[in-house]
Design a protein around this motif. Structure first.
Motif, PDB file in Angstrom:
ATOM      1  N   LEU A  75       0.966  -1.113  -0.039  1.00 37.92           N
ATOM      2  CA  LEU A  75       0.053  -0.082   0.090  1.00 37.92           C
ATOM      3  C   LEU A  75       0.910   1.349   0.123  1.00 37.92           C
ATOM      4  N   GLN A  76       0.682   2.167  -1.016  1.00 34.29           N
ATOM      5  CA  GLN A  76       1.795   3.183  -1.016  1.00 34.29           C
ATOM      6  C   GLN A  76       0.862   4.447  -1.369  1.00 34.29           C
ATOM      7  N   PRO A  77       1.450   5.545  -1.210  1.00 36.64           N
ATOM      8  CA  PRO A  77       0.878   6.869  -1.688  1.00 36.64           C
ATOM      9  C   PRO A  77       0.818   7.009  -3.220  1.00 36.64           C
ATOM     10  N   ALA A  78      -0.055   7.648  -3.830  1.00 39.77           N
ATOM     11  CA  ALA A  78      -0.187   7.858  -5.158  1.00 39.77           C
ATOM     12  C   ALA A  78       0.799   8.679  -6.010  1.00 39.77           C
ATOM     13  N   GLU A  79       1.424   9.661  -4.979  1.00 39.86           N
ATOM     14  CA  GLU A  79       2.146  10.632  -5.601  1.00 39.86           C
ATOM     15  C   GLU A  79       3.422  10.003  -6.329  1.00 39.86           C
ATOM     16  N   PRO A  80       4.145   9.071  -5.844  1.00 40.11           N
ATOM     17  CA  PRO A  80       5.338   8.865  -6.914  1.00 40.11           C
ATOM     18  C   PRO A  80       4.696   8.292  -8.177  1.00 40.11           C
ATOM     19  N   TRP A  81       3.655   7.619  -8.138  1.00 42.60           N
ATOM     20  CA  TRP A  81       3.143   7.222  -9.246  1.00 42.60           C
ATOM     21  C   TRP A  81       2.708   8.285 -10.339  1.00 42.60           C
ATOM     22  N   GLN A  82       2.137   9.230  -9.632  1.00 43.42           N
ATOM     23  CA  GLN A  82       1.802  10.253 -10.572  1.00 43.42           C
ATOM     24  C   GLN A  82       2.911  11.022 -10.991  1.00 43.42           C
ATOM     25  N   GLY A 100      -9.243  10.780   2.448  1.00 38.85           N
ATOM     26  CA  GLY A 100      -9.386  11.177   1.161  1.00 38.85           C
ATOM     27  C   GLY A 100      -8.134  11.343   0.285  1.00 38.85           C
ATOM     28  N   SER A 101      -7.012  10.803   0.950  1.00 39.00           N
ATOM     29  CA  SER A 101      -5.719  11.059   0.279  1.00 39.00           C
ATOM     30  C   SER A 101      -5.740   9.594  -0.673  1.00 39.00           C
ATOM     31  N   PRO A 102      -5.265   9.905  -1.983  1.00 38.00           N
ATOM     32  CA  PRO A 102      -5.047   8.796  -2.939  1.00 38.00           C
ATOM     33  C   PRO A 102      -4.185   7.830  -2.622  1.00 38.00           C
ATOM     34  N   LEU A 103      -4.198   6.354  -2.661  1.00 34.28           N
ATOM     35  CA  LEU A 103      -3.290   5.357  -2.421  1.00 34.28           C
ATOM     36  C   LEU A 103      -3.495   4.536  -3.376  1.00 34.28           C
ATOM     37  N   VAL A 104      -2.529   3.591  -3.914  1.00 33.61           N
ATOM     38  CA  VAL A 104      -2.478   2.594  -4.685  1.00 33.61           C
ATOM     39  C   VAL A 104      -1.926   1.360  -4.089  1.00 33.61           C
ATOM     40  N   LEU A 105      -2.413   0.051  -4.560  1.00 39.03           N
ATOM     41  CA  LEU A 105      -1.470  -0.908  -4.280  1.00 39.03           C
ATOM     42  C   LEU A 105      -0.801  -1.297  -5.474  1.00 39.03           C
ATOM     43  N   ALA A 106       0.867  -1.585  -5.247  1.00 36.94           N
ATOM     44  CA  ALA A 106       1.710  -1.699  -6.065  1.00 36.94           C
ATOM     45  C   ALA A 106       1.745  -2.896  -6.934  1.00 36.94           C
TER      46      ALA A 106
END
Length: 559
Positions: A75-82, A100-106
RNA sequence: CGGGGAGUGGCGCAGUCUGGUAGCGCACUCGGCUGGGGGCCGAGCGGUCGCAGGUUCAAAUCCUGUCUCCCCGACCA
C-alpha cells in the motif's frame, strides 16, 4: 514433521469442472491451493511449502551476487506514481484512505525503491547497489486465468540495480542474468532466455525467461542459437513460387472476392503471391497502408516499435473515403503512404486495384509503387532464423524478466548522484522480476504424468512420503511409526500417511502429491523384513531392509 | 471490453423446456465387515436452488434486474 491424519492437505478425486490447465487441476487436486475469487488464491500448507522452497533458492542466488534483501509496502501513496506517469495504468488498483488521500496497491516497486534510493544515495561512492524483495504484487487483471498462472495478487521477487552509467548497468544486468540461470536450473525447469519487447517503458534492453509448457500464454520462436518472444522475433520468410513477371500491372476481375483465400483460389496462385493491404491510422502520421504477404500476419508490437508510435486500424469509412473500396484496396496508385513488410519481394504479385471487384496482377514493388520497408510480420514455424536454423514456435510461461530501465524512474523521482567532479547525474537502473508461483506451475506443467505431480527434489514439499498401509493399533503400524521417527532424526522432511484409509487411497494420494521418494510400510514387505521405496520421477523401486531403511532412504535422496 | 457458458448439500451433476413433496454419485458421521491400488453392508447429517424484485393459489422452474465464476478473444510495467 507432518502426519497426514492431522495435516490440512485436502486432496480431491476429481478436479474442479472449470479447471483447464494441468497445473491448475493438479494444484487444486493435490490440496496445494484453493480459490477465493477470480485470480485470488490461498496457498494451503503443502503448496506454501513448495512456494517457500522456490523463494529460498531465489534468496540464496540473489545474495550470492550481492543483492540485498529488503521489504517495501504494498500500500503506497499515489504521489510517486503520479510523478512517473504510471498512475494512469488501468491495471493499477487505486483507493482513497479515510482522509481522502489517494493510495495505490503496488503492481511492482520501482517507484518505492527509487523513492528511497533518491533520499539516501548521493555519491558515486554509494554505487553500484542492488536491492531485492519477495513481496506481494496487486494487479487488476482484465482476465485472470489458469489457476496460479495469471492472478490479481501474487508474490514476486523483484530486484533493482543502481549504477552510475550504462556500463555499470550492463554488469549488474549480467550478474542478474547469471543468477536467473542458476535459479531456474536449480528449480529443475526447462527454460529459454529470449529477447523481449521493451514495451512502453522504452528501456534499452529486456530479456524474458520462458518455461515452455502447454498452458503457456506466450509464444517463443526457437531455433538453434536463436530464441525470441514471437512479439519481437524476426526471421526470413519461407520462399514462394510467384507467377511470371509482367511489363505492367494488369486488371483482373474478381467480383465479390475480398479475402486472400478467395482471390488466390480464383486466380490459382499461392496466397503468398498476394499483397494484403492493412490501412492503419498512425499517431502523428495519419492514414497509412501496411502491406503484408498474403500468407503472413501483422505483428502489432513490431509495427508499433518500428513506427515509434501507436496506431489503430482504420475505420471502413476512412478507407472508402481516402483509399478505395474495402476488400479491394492496394498500393498501386494509392494516395496514402505505403509501408511494405520486408517479406514482400519479387515481381508478378497480386493486389487490390482500389476499384470495386478488381485486383491487379503482375505488380512489382518499387516499379509500380513507392514504399517504406519495415519488418512487421509475425514469424512462423519453418521460417529461417538469423543464425540459419529453422524456427519452431512453442507456447511458454514467462517465469521471469530482466530489464534495463535506464533513467526512466530516476529522473522523475530525482534519484541522482554526484560524480568525482561534483557533477550531478541520474542513476541508471535495472529491474529484475521472478514469479515463484509461475515457477511452481511451470514445474508441474513440464513434469507431471497421468498420476499427478512429479516434483524435482529441490521443490518437493517433503522429501519422503511415508505410507503406512496398516491402521492404528496394528503391528505393522508400529514399524512405520518407528521408521518415521528414524527418518526425522536423520533430518529428512517426511510426510507420514498414518490415516486409517484404504491402501488405494493412500498410494494414489502419494502419487498425486508427487514427493520424490515414497516409502511403503506394509504387511507384504515386512514379511521379508523390508520396506518398499519408489522414486516418483522415473519409478525406480528399491527394497530397503527395515533396520537400515532410514539411512538407505536418505542416500537415495542424494542421487 | 467483445463473444460463449455456468451458479441446486463439501465436490461432480440431474431436475428448469412443460410451475405442484428438491434428487443422484462421491465425500462426511455412526456401527459392522474388509485390508497392497479410492472395497462392501446398514443407519444418518447436510441445500431459504447466487442475490433482489415481479407474475401466480403455488416458482429451482416463468419475467425483469443484479452479482459472481469459467472459457475464447482483446489486453497484459
Amino acid at each position: 514433521m507432518t502426519r497426514l491424519s492431522q495435516a490440512f492437505i485436502p486432496t480431491l478425486k476429481d478436479a474442479p469442472a472449470d479447471a483447464e490447465a494441468i497445473s491448475h487441476k493438479l494444484m487444486v487436486r493435490a490440496g496445494l491451493i484453493r480459490q477465493m475469487g477470480a485470480g485470488l488464491w490461498t496457498y494451503l500448507p503443502a503448496g506454501w511449502r513448495v512456494e517457500r522452497k522456490v523463494e529460498a533458492i531465489i534468496r540464496e542466488e540473489m545474495e550470492a551476487i550481492g543483492c540485498q534483501e529488503m521489504l517495501m509496502p504494498v500500500l503506497q501513496p499515489a504521489e510517486p506514481w503520479q510523478k512517473t506517469g504510471r498512475y494512469e495504468i488501468d491495471e493499477l488498483f487505486k483507493l482513497d484512505d479515510r482522509k481522502g488521500s489517494p493510495l495505490v496497491l503496488a503492481m511492482t516497486h520501482e517507484e518505492a525503491v527509487t523513492y528511497h534510493v533518491a533520499r539516501e544515495v548521493r555519491s558515486y561512492r554509494d554505487l553500484p547497489l542492488m536491492l531485492f524483495q519477495i513481496q506481494t504484487k496487486e494487479r487488476d487483471e482484465p482476465r485472470p486465468r489458469a489457476g496460479v498462472l495469471r492472478t490479481r495478487e501474487f508474490t514476486m521477487k523483484d530486484a533493482y540495480s543502481f549504477d552510475r552509467d550504462e556500463e555499470g548497468l550492463s554488469r549488474s544486468y549480467e550478474a542478474q542474468a547469471g543468477a536467473y540461470g542458476r535459479i531456474l536450473d536449480r528449480c529443475g525447469l526447462r527454460w529459454y532466455k529470449v529477447e523481449s519487447d521493451v514495451g512502453m517503458m522504452g528501456g534499452s534492453g529486456a530479456d524474458e525467461y520462458m518455461a515452455p509448457c502447454p498452458a503457456g500464454e506466450n509464444e517463443v520462436a526457437l531455433a538453434p542459437g536463436y530464441a525470441a518472444n514471437v512479439e519481437v522475433a524476426s526471421a526470413t520468410a519461407q520462399p514462394v513460387e510467384l507467377p511470371a513477371a509482367m511489363d505492367a500491372p494488369e486488371k483482373v476481375a474478381t467480383p465479390g472476392l475480398t479475402t486472400v483465400e478467395e482471390v488466390s483460389a480464383a486466380l490459382k496462385v499461392a496466397p503468398a503471391a498476394l499483397i494484403k493491404a492493412l490501412p492503419v491510422v498512425v499517431e502523428g502520421r495519419g492514414l497509412n497502408m501496411v502491406l503484408l504477404r498474403g500468407d503472413h500476419r501483422l505483428n502489432e508490437i513490431k509495427l508499433r516499435n518500428a513506427l515509434g508510435a501507436d496506431f489503430r486500424q482504420a475505420k471502413p469509412e476512412e478507407i472508402d473515403a481516402e483509399i478505395g473500396p474495402t476488400g479491394f484496396i492496394g498500393p498501386v496508385g494509392a494516395k496514402v503512404p505505403v509501408i511494405k513488410d520486408t517479406a514482400i519481394a519479387g515481381a508478378g504479385l497480386i493486389c487490390g486495384a482500389n476499384q470495386p471487384d478488381t485486383h491487379l496482377r503482375g505488380v512489382q514493388p518499387g516499379r509500380d509503387f513507392a514504399f517504406e520497408e519495415l519488418d512487421v510480420r509475425t514469424v512462423e514455424a519453418g521460417d529461417t532464423a538469423p543464425g540459419g536454423g529453422t524456427i519452431e514456435i512453442e507456447p511458454a510461461i514467462e517465469v521471469g524478466n530482466i530489464f534495463k530501465l535506464g533513467t526512466r524512474y530516476s529522473v522523475p523521482l530525482g534519484a541522482t548522484f554526484l560524480d568525482e567532479g561534483g557533477v550531478e547525474h541520474p542513476i541508471v537502473m535495472g529491474s529484475y522480476g521472478i514469479g515463484p508461483a509461475r515457477i511452481v506451475a511451470a514445474s508441474i506443467e513440464q513434469r507431471a504424468d497421468e498420476r499427478g505431480i512429479v516434483w524435482p527434489a529441490s521443490l518437493a514439499p517433503w522429501q519422503v512420503h511415508l505410507v503406512s498401509l496398516a491402521k492404528g493399533g496394528e503391528r505393522e503400524r508400529e514399524a512405520a511409526d518407528k521408521l518415521y521417527g528414524e527418518l526425522e532424526a536423520a533430518g529428512a522432511e517426511v510426510l507420514y500417511d498414518d490415516r486409517d484409509a484404504g491402501p488405494g487411497e493412500k498410494l494414489t494420494d502419494a502419487e498425486l502429491l508427487g514427493c520424490s521418494l515414497r516409502i511403503v510400510v506394509g504387511r507384504r514387505g515386512l514379511a521379508e523384513g523390508v520396506v518398499e521405496a519408489s522414486e516418483r520421477d522415473g519409478g525406480a523401486e528399491h527394497k530397503l531392509p527395515l533396520e537400515d531403511a532410514a539411512a538407505q532412504a536418505l542416500s537415495l535422496l542424494d542421487v
